[in-house]
Enzyme design. Sequence first.
Site, PDB file in Angstrom:
ATOM      1  N   SER A 313     -18.878   8.150  25.743  1.00 44.32           N
ATOM      2  CA  SER A 313     -17.598   7.446  25.638  1.00 44.32           C
ATOM      3  C   SER A 313     -16.521   8.147  26.463  1.00 44.32           C
ATOM      4  CB  SER A 313     -17.153   7.347  24.172  1.00 44.32           C
ATOM      5  OG  SER A 313     -16.692   8.588  23.678  1.00 44.32           O
ATOM      6  N   TRP A 316     -17.079   7.079  30.001  1.00 46.17           N
ATOM      7  CA  TRP A 316     -16.709   5.672  30.183  1.00 46.17           C
ATOM      8  C   TRP A 316     -15.217   5.552  30.467  1.00 46.17           C
ATOM      9  CZ3 TRP A 316     -13.518   2.205  27.464  1.00 46.17           C
ATOM     10  CH2 TRP A 316     -13.693   0.854  27.767  1.00 46.17           C
ATOM     11  N   HIS A 317     -14.416   6.393  29.835  1.00 45.66           N
ATOM     12  CA  HIS A 317     -12.972   6.307  30.006  1.00 45.66           C
ATOM     13  C   HIS A 317     -12.504   6.901  31.339  1.00 45.66           C
ATOM     14  CE1 HIS A 317     -12.897   5.516  25.613  1.00 45.66           C
ATOM     15  NE2 HIS A 317     -11.839   4.816  25.930  1.00 45.66           N
ATOM     16  N   GLY A 318     -13.212   7.866  31.878  1.00 50.52           N
ATOM     17  CA  GLY A 318     -12.759   8.435  33.143  1.00 50.52           C
ATOM     18  C   GLY A 318     -13.713   9.483  33.676  1.00 50.52           C
ATOM     19  N   PHE A 498      -9.474   1.179  33.063  1.00 42.75           N
ATOM     20  CA  PHE A 498     -10.729   1.868  32.719  1.00 42.75           C
ATOM     21  C   PHE A 498     -11.934   1.032  33.054  1.00 42.75           C
ATOM     22  CE2 PHE A 498      -7.661   3.945  29.881  1.00 42.75           C
ATOM     23  CZ  PHE A 498      -7.903   5.244  30.228  1.00 42.75           C
TER      24      PHE A 498
END
Length: 498
Positions: A313, A316-318, A498
């Site tokens: 996760s 996934w955000h950056g 994102f």
Amino acid sequence: MSLQSFGFFGFLLVVAAVYLHLPQRWQSAFLLAASWVFYALAMPSMLPVTIVIAVFTYLCGRGMTAREGTRKTAFLRIGVIGLLAILAFFKYNGAFASDSGWQAVAMPLGISFYSFAAISYLIDAVRGDCEVEKNFIDCALFLNFFATVTQGPICRAGALLPQFKEEHRFDAARTVRALRLMALGLFKLVAVSDVLGLLVDEVFPNYRSYGGPMLVLAAVFYTFQLYFNFSGYSEVARAVGLLLGLELPENFKTPFFATNFSGFWSRWHISFSSWLQDYLFMPLAWADVSGLTGGKISRLPAEFCVFTVFFVSGFWHGNTLPFVVWGLLQASYRLGEELLHRRLGKPKKKAPARVLWAKRAGVFVLWCVSMVFFRVGSSPAAAPLTVGDAFAYLGRCFMGWGPARFASELYVAASGGFYANAIMVAAYYGFVALVLALAFYLDTRRAFAFKNKPSEICLANEKHRWAVYYALVIALLAGYIMQSGGFGSSGFGMYAGF
């Protein structure tokens, strides 16, 4: 064209007026065309990418219907690997730009959301949870619907695709639900999130100039800013769906009233957390690894699966280290919680109120700590911050604690950053106090009085609902005034990148 701009509301009125009067056989095609126009207005250079992903997903799905057995799963593997490869390229190619001379390619708006929606569609089709869509227009609309394409929620094909097959006409009761939800979502976006962001954007880049109290306040403000921005956006998206006759999933259910992180993640960014559970955690937890371990272990430890989910996760955000640390913190919180439960036993369901509120406070403090890394990772390229800045920020939270300095910094942050008028500075903090009180009053009522029913239903059942409606509208208008940039100046929601 943001969801809180005049342009969007004009666009929505035209789309709704035409869509609800078209014959059913033309409705999906018109809505897809409108969605592509919306995306082209937002990021025209990347519209071809979204269309290519839709075509690729559709062809993989159709390939699965034409094959059986291993050939069917081969199309699933091609689809999932291909979608992840496309997402990884656009999300992480910039990491190699400075060292290798590579010219970074911009990330398409919302690609993380519609890529995950496409992956879930292919997996659900193989599992039998939904049928393979034979109509390209409906398949592309599922991925590119303008209300969800930039910032979610991540919809499931089994729930949304059948709705495109139905005829949609104007319905007064449904429209009233949509307007309630629209008012609440815009209140959260404009009157709360955008106004809080004025202070956050002043303090974080200049954190070395402030003492502990101001840094703590800015971290709390950012925590609220992100929550109300994303939950507000999700509610506006749901309202748009309702206007057009479509039911979209809820994405937030009063997460700050959770007493542990398991409960928190079942209420925060629900479409994303449930995606991780269904398509990453469960396959890992049920995977037979006996062949890899010589029969010593048949199942992966639950702790490993939890850690992997939250670590992913973060990526996934950056692609920067602050997001990795954020993911590691979430993994640590969940693993620590599970280990405590194993050692001390599961918490009692009916604990004293003071215990429950103490646990809520603990969850909130730990979440705020992680949000410092999230904000640093989201810092603009013009004023970049590193993971070292995040640790330095947290360290400085314990320094410079004095009421006189705090009062001075409250004024300096507002007057130096966005308001030069002393009266406006006072008005800013007063307005923030009022809108946060209203927002958390509504969240408290939803959590305890209405047992987390949908927001629009909670509003409709408020005893003094008209007073609430007027308060929302007045605060919304005041929120636009409080922002020096004017109506719609904030652009897309904070999660759109994102």
